[in-house]
Scaffold this active site. Structure first.
Site, short mmCIF file in Angstrom:
data_model
loop_
_atom_site.label_atom_id
_atom_site.label_comp_id
_atom_site.label_asym_id
_atom_site.label_seq_id
_atom_site.Cartn_x
_atom_site.Cartn_y
_atom_site.Cartn_z
N TYR A 150 42.64 65.82 61.58
CA TYR A 150 42.27 67.04 60.95
C TYR A 150 41.86 67.95 62.16
O TYR A 150 40.98 67.53 62.94
CB TYR A 150 40.87 66.62 59.92
CG TYR A 150 40.32 67.78 59.27
CD1 TYR A 150 41.20 68.38 58.23
CD2 TYR A 150 39.22 68.18 59.41
CE1 TYR A 150 40.71 69.54 57.60
CE2 TYR A 150 38.70 69.29 58.62
CZ TYR A 150 39.31 70.04 57.81
OH TYR A 150 39.00 71.03 57.04
N ASP A 245 41.10 68.16 70.35
CA ASP A 245 40.40 68.63 69.56
C ASP A 245 38.98 67.68 69.42
O ASP A 245 38.96 66.77 68.89
CB ASP A 245 40.83 68.78 67.94
CG ASP A 245 39.96 69.12 66.89
OD1 ASP A 245 38.88 69.47 67.34
OD2 ASP A 245 40.42 69.34 65.72
N LYS A 273 30.49 71.25 65.73
CA LYS A 273 29.55 70.37 65.46
C LYS A 273 28.53 70.27 66.23
O LYS A 273 27.46 71.02 66.13
CB LYS A 273 30.08 68.86 64.97
CG LYS A 273 31.25 69.20 63.76
CD LYS A 273 31.67 67.92 63.41
CE LYS A 273 32.41 68.21 61.84
NZ LYS A 273 34.05 67.96 61.91
C1 LIG Z 1 34.93 69.14 61.37
C2 LIG Z 1 36.31 69.14 62.09
C3 LIG Z 1 37.11 70.25 62.14
C4 LIG Z 1 36.82 71.71 61.46
O1 LIG Z 1 35.20 72.13 61.62
P1 LIG Z 1 34.66 73.02 60.58
O2 LIG Z 1 33.47 73.62 61.43
O3 LIG Z 1 34.57 72.11 59.30
O4 LIG Z 1 35.55 74.12 60.45
C5 LIG Z 1 38.04 70.48 63.16
N1 LIG Z 1 38.37 69.29 63.87
C6 LIG Z 1 37.76 68.12 63.64
C7 LIG Z 1 38.16 66.96 64.73
C8 LIG Z 1 36.60 68.13 62.95
O5 LIG Z 1 36.11 66.93 62.92
#
Ligand SMILES: *Cc1c(COP(=O)(O)O)cnc(C)c1O
Length: 436
Positions: A150, A245, A273
């Site tokens: 994701y 990511d 995060k």
């Molecule tokens: C949470 C997450 C996102 C998206 O971040 P948001 O702040 O919710 O837009 C993208 N990549 C990864 C791996 C994530 O865990």
């Protein structure tokens, strides 16, 4: 163990009723609605350390931790002081501020592959911008992503994406045009053969391969030994940028993220995060050369009214400082070990039926999915109905797990022995209840 049969949730229920009139599904992010575990979402009023309290005053040990940012636990004193201190001087100026420089120094000092970076307001923005940058830099259009990874909800990344979608059982989202999805190639994780074949077939047209170095949004999947190094080599051989990511793994697995942890360098890194200490922040960064394409230095446009917001930057700086000051990674390792030690004997009784997968402070539970999980198919095999019942039983016993079997759990530095004991007891009772 105090079992909360008939837990009072009247206030949450009333708020949820009002919310459903005004917000789709009563929420501002789908998984929060408890759709995949049943029951009704709890409205959380406050948190401290590893604990949260809902509007009815029920107390829980939290393993959702705002889906990952709260590595220091809820309402860490120094993070709160940093945020309130910054807020008292003004919440936003739309000008450069000193916090941006300080946090950029701290982050680039930890990630060898990031010489320059740009702050944005969410992980979604970070990955979306990283893709644009990769396309701008290489002049190529296609991207490759892994099924089950994701990367937020930008159109071209909502192609066989993560948990919320997986729960709905559709690989795509309504509203994403075929044109947007067309340039995204999707391959299985942990499969170097698939990557090589895709790179060969589309040689010369691929800008980047984006992946979560450790997928954490469709269950937890741990990379096979050599997988990430193999990925690096294939990307180099085909002239394709590698985007890690690290919105979850960055600053969680190690100060320098999965790149430091596994010894594999990314070309472009996305963060989120933890770096915002619980405030809305994302970031992307790369070498000086690649970042020089970002506006105003270069032609790749990207901007944000609240980017580099002083409150968010202050929270991030305080978090980074605390992580270093309290040797957080040692503490987390110790907490993770403790959880494994205490849950191990409980789970041993259900060998073959329950699988507990853990990487440092990240964990997931699978039911009846076999003895190993190394790709999406294995995660899909997990019995989500059993997870839903387990979730409900844990909640009754005062343990708040993320409300979906496709989501992971997070330890913080504040999950003490007492919390872990109570969690293991609750798990033992819950498993006895649902697997009897
Ligand atoms: C949470 C997450 C996102 C998206 O971040 P948001 O702040 O919710 O837009 C993208 N990549 C990864 C791996 C994530 O865990």
């Amino acid at each position: 163990m105090r079992v909360k049969e008939g837990m009072e949730i009247g206030r949450s229920r009333e708020l949820y009723r009002r919310a459903q009139e005004l917000l789709p599904g009563g929420v501002n992010s789908p998984v929060r609605a408890f759709k995949s575990v049943g029951g009704e979402p709890l409205f959380i009023q406050k948190g401290k350390g590893a604990r949260i309290w809902d509007e009815d005053g029920n107390e829980f040990i939290d393993y959702c931790m705002s889906w990952g940012p709260l590595i220091l636990g809820h309402a860490d004193d120094e993070v709160v002081a940093a945020v309130t201190g910054a807020a008292a001087k003004g919440t936003s100026f739309g000008t450069p501020n000193r916090y941006e420089v300080e946090i950029a120094e701290a982050v680039t000092g930890r990630f060898a592959s990031m010489e320059k970076m740009r702050f944005v307001s969410s992980g979604t923005e970070a990955t979306m911008s990283a893709i644009r940058l990769a396309r701008g830099y290489t002049g190529k259009e296609r991207i490759i992503k892994c099924d089950g990874c994701y990367h937020g909800h930008a159109d071209h990344l909502l192609v066989a994406g993560g948990s919320g979608l997986a729960t709905f059982g559709t690989p795509d989202s309504a509203g994403v045009t075929p044109g947007n999805a067309r340039d995204t190639l999707v391959i299985p994780y942990n499969d170097l053969g698939a990557l090589e074949e895709t790179l060969k077939r589309h040689d010369g047209t691929v800008a980047a391969f984006i992946l979560e170095p450790v997928p954490c949004n469709y269950g937890l999947i741990v990379p096979d030994a050599g997988y990430l190094k193999g990925v690096r080599e294939l990307c180099d051989r085909h002239g394709v940028l590698l985007i890690f990511d690290e919105v979850i793994t960055g600053l969680r697995l190690a100060p320098g993220g999965a790149q430091e942890y596994f010894g594999v360098r990314a070309d472009i890194t996305t963060l989120g995060k933890i770096i915002g200490g619980g405030l809305p922040v994302g970031a992307y960064g790369a070498s000086r050369e690649i970042m020089s394409l970002v506006a105003p230095e270069g032609p790749v446009y990207q901007a944000g009214t609240l980017s580099g917001n002083p409150l968010a930057m202050a929270a991030g700086i305080a978090t980074l400082r605390r992580l270093e000051a309290i040797d957080a990674y040692g503490t987390l390792q110790n907490r993770a070990m403790r959880l494994k030690q205490r849950l191990g004997p409980v789970l041993d009784q259900y060998r073959g039926r329950v699988l507990f997968l853990q990487l440092e402070s990240i964990f997931a539970l699978y039911f009846n999915s076999g003895t190993s999980v190394r790709n999406l198919e294995h995660v899909k095999a997990s019995d989500m109905k059993l997870f839903a019942r387990f979730h409900g039983e844990m909640l009754k016993r005062g343990v708040y797990l993320s409300p979906s079997g496709y989501e992971v759990g997070f330890l913080s530095t504040t999950h003490g022995d007492g919390e872990i004991e109570r969690t293991a007891d609750a798990a033992a009772e819950s498993l006895r209840e649902i697997l009897k």
